[in-house]
Design an enzyme around this catalytic site. Sequence first.
Site, PDB file in Angstrom:
ATOM      1  N   HIS A 194      36.439 -50.118 -54.650  1.00  0.00           N
ATOM      2  CA  HIS A 194      36.148 -50.759 -53.354  1.00  0.00           C
ATOM      3  C   HIS A 194      37.252 -50.448 -52.346  1.00  0.00           C
ATOM      4  O   HIS A 194      36.981 -50.115 -51.192  1.00  0.00           O
ATOM      5  CB  HIS A 194      36.092 -52.287 -53.507  1.00  0.00           C
ATOM      6  CG  HIS A 194      34.934 -52.812 -54.293  1.00  0.00           C
ATOM      7  ND1 HIS A 194      35.092 -53.689 -55.338  1.00  0.00           N
ATOM      8  CD2 HIS A 194      33.597 -52.606 -54.169  1.00  0.00           C
ATOM      9  CE1 HIS A 194      33.912 -54.019 -55.822  1.00  0.00           C
ATOM     10  NE2 HIS A 194      32.970 -53.368 -55.133  1.00  0.00           N
TER      11      HIS A 194
ATOM     12  N   LYS B 241      23.550 -66.859 -57.554  1.00  0.00           N
ATOM     13  CA  LYS B 241      24.326 -66.044 -58.494  1.00  0.00           C
ATOM     14  C   LYS B 241      25.764 -66.553 -58.539  1.00  0.00           C
ATOM     15  O   LYS B 241      26.489 -66.443 -57.555  1.00  0.00           O
ATOM     16  CB  LYS B 241      24.305 -64.583 -58.004  1.00  0.00           C
ATOM     17  CG  LYS B 241      24.310 -63.553 -59.114  1.00  0.00           C
ATOM     18  CD  LYS B 241      24.066 -62.194 -58.520  1.00  0.00           C
ATOM     19  CE  LYS B 241      24.946 -61.145 -59.146  1.00  0.00           C
ATOM     20  NZ  LYS B 241      24.859 -59.865 -58.456  1.00  0.00           N
TER      21      LYS B 241
ATOM     22  N   ARG C 109      28.800 -43.814 -55.633  1.00  0.00           N
ATOM     23  CA  ARG C 109      29.531 -43.342 -56.816  1.00  0.00           C
ATOM     24  C   ARG C 109      28.829 -42.175 -57.473  1.00  0.00           C
ATOM     25  O   ARG C 109      29.443 -41.239 -57.950  1.00  0.00           O
ATOM     26  CB  ARG C 109      29.669 -44.483 -57.836  1.00  0.00           C
ATOM     27  CG  ARG C 109      30.666 -45.537 -57.422  1.00  0.00           C
ATOM     28  CD  ARG C 109      30.564 -46.728 -58.317  1.00  0.00           C
ATOM     29  NE  ARG C 109      29.245 -47.348 -58.208  1.00  0.00           N
ATOM     30  CZ  ARG C 109      28.963 -48.578 -58.581  1.00  0.00           C
ATOM     31  NH1 ARG C 109      29.871 -49.320 -59.145  1.00  0.00           N
ATOM     32  NH2 ARG C 109      27.748 -49.072 -58.420  1.00  0.00           N
TER      33      ARG C 109
ATOM     34  N   SER D 252      32.633 -53.557 -60.749  1.00  0.00           N
ATOM     35  CA  SER D 252      33.195 -54.881 -61.062  1.00  0.00           C
ATOM     36  C   SER D 252      32.655 -55.400 -62.389  1.00  0.00           C
ATOM     37  O   SER D 252      33.399 -55.948 -63.208  1.00  0.00           O
ATOM     38  CB  SER D 252      32.840 -55.886 -59.963  1.00  0.00           C
ATOM     39  OG  SER D 252      33.378 -55.486 -58.735  1.00  0.00           O
TER      40      SER D 252
HETATM   41  O1  PNS Z   1      28.310 -55.413 -54.216  1.00  0.00           O
HETATM   42  P1  PNS Z   1      26.815 -55.498 -54.187  1.00  0.00           P
HETATM   43  O2  PNS Z   1      26.339 -56.703 -54.957  1.00  0.00           O
HETATM   44  O3  PNS Z   1      26.153 -54.221 -54.624  1.00  0.00           O
HETATM   45  O4  PNS Z   1      26.431 -55.723 -52.625  1.00  0.00           O
HETATM   46  C1  PNS Z   1      25.081 -55.841 -52.230  1.00  0.00           C
HETATM   47  C2  PNS Z   1      24.976 -56.341 -50.783  1.00  0.00           C
HETATM   48  C3  PNS Z   1      25.743 -57.639 -50.609  1.00  0.00           C
HETATM   49  C4  PNS Z   1      25.543 -55.301 -49.846  1.00  0.00           C
HETATM   50  C5  PNS Z   1      23.475 -56.546 -50.487  1.00  0.00           C
HETATM   51  O5  PNS Z   1      22.899 -57.305 -51.522  1.00  0.00           O
HETATM   52  C6  PNS Z   1      23.208 -57.262 -49.168  1.00  0.00           C
HETATM   53  O6  PNS Z   1      23.370 -56.682 -48.119  1.00  0.00           O
HETATM   54  N1  PNS Z   1      22.811 -58.564 -49.259  1.00  0.00           N
HETATM   55  C7  PNS Z   1      22.607 -59.419 -48.111  1.00  0.00           C
HETATM   56  C8  PNS Z   1      21.134 -59.802 -47.978  1.00  0.00           C
HETATM   57  C9  PNS Z   1      20.384 -58.701 -47.245  1.00  0.00           C
HETATM   58  O7  PNS Z   1      20.706 -58.334 -46.130  1.00  0.00           O
HETATM   59  N2  PNS Z   1      19.332 -58.165 -47.917  1.00  0.00           N
HETATM   60  C10 PNS Z   1      18.536 -57.074 -47.424  1.00  0.00           C
HETATM   61  C11 PNS Z   1      19.179 -55.734 -47.716  1.00  0.00           C
HETATM   62  S1  PNS Z   1      18.231 -54.408 -47.042  1.00  0.00           S
END
Ligand code: PNS
Length: 160
Positions: free
Chosen positions: A17, A41, A90, A127
């Site tokens: 990150h 979660k 990645r 993570s």
């Molecule tokens: O570290 P992660 O869990 O892969 O991050 C995922 C994240 C937080 C970037 C994604 O789940 C997100 O943007 N969530 C917010 C809700 C949202 O906007 N959902 C629609 C995405 S198109």
Amino acid sequence: MRTAVCPGSFDPVTNGHLDIISRAAALFDEVTVAVLRNPSKSGLFTVDERVSLLDRCVRGLDNVNVASFDGLLVDFCTERGIATIVKGLRAVTDFDSELQMAQMNRRLADVETVFVPTSQEYSFVASSLVKEVAMYGGDVVGLVPDEVLASLRERLAERR
Ligand code: PNS
């Protein structure tokens, strides 16, 4: 001013990150690291703990700040006038879901996504994997920042 957001769960922040965050900081004038508050979660660290760990890790990056958000990422971007989402890629396995989210976010609010290829030495770092390895006593030195290492060991010891 060119502004960007690096969103994620960051439970906890890894060196992978930080690689993306520091490279985003070199590309944009101001970068906000945004930690998702996801009520469905529960993580190893609370969102406030993740924000505080991130704060310590980005202390040396003057144009980076840390916040948390809930709801849609594009709403957070719109509220703060952030035009670009920066995501690390990645491997090709990340691409399908990341492309889908990038296209959805663009459709929702005209927010662009810029993909930054993860540095090779962190391409296997996640993570979830770090937590699993650390839980069974494996060595994660070099995969997470030193600031996180102590907290990770402490939290896993409490859970044992
Ligand atoms: O570290 P992660 O869990 O892969 O991050 C995922 C994240 C937080 C970037 C994604 O789940 C997100 O943007 N969530 C917010 C809700 C949202 O906007 N959902 C629609 C995405 S198109």
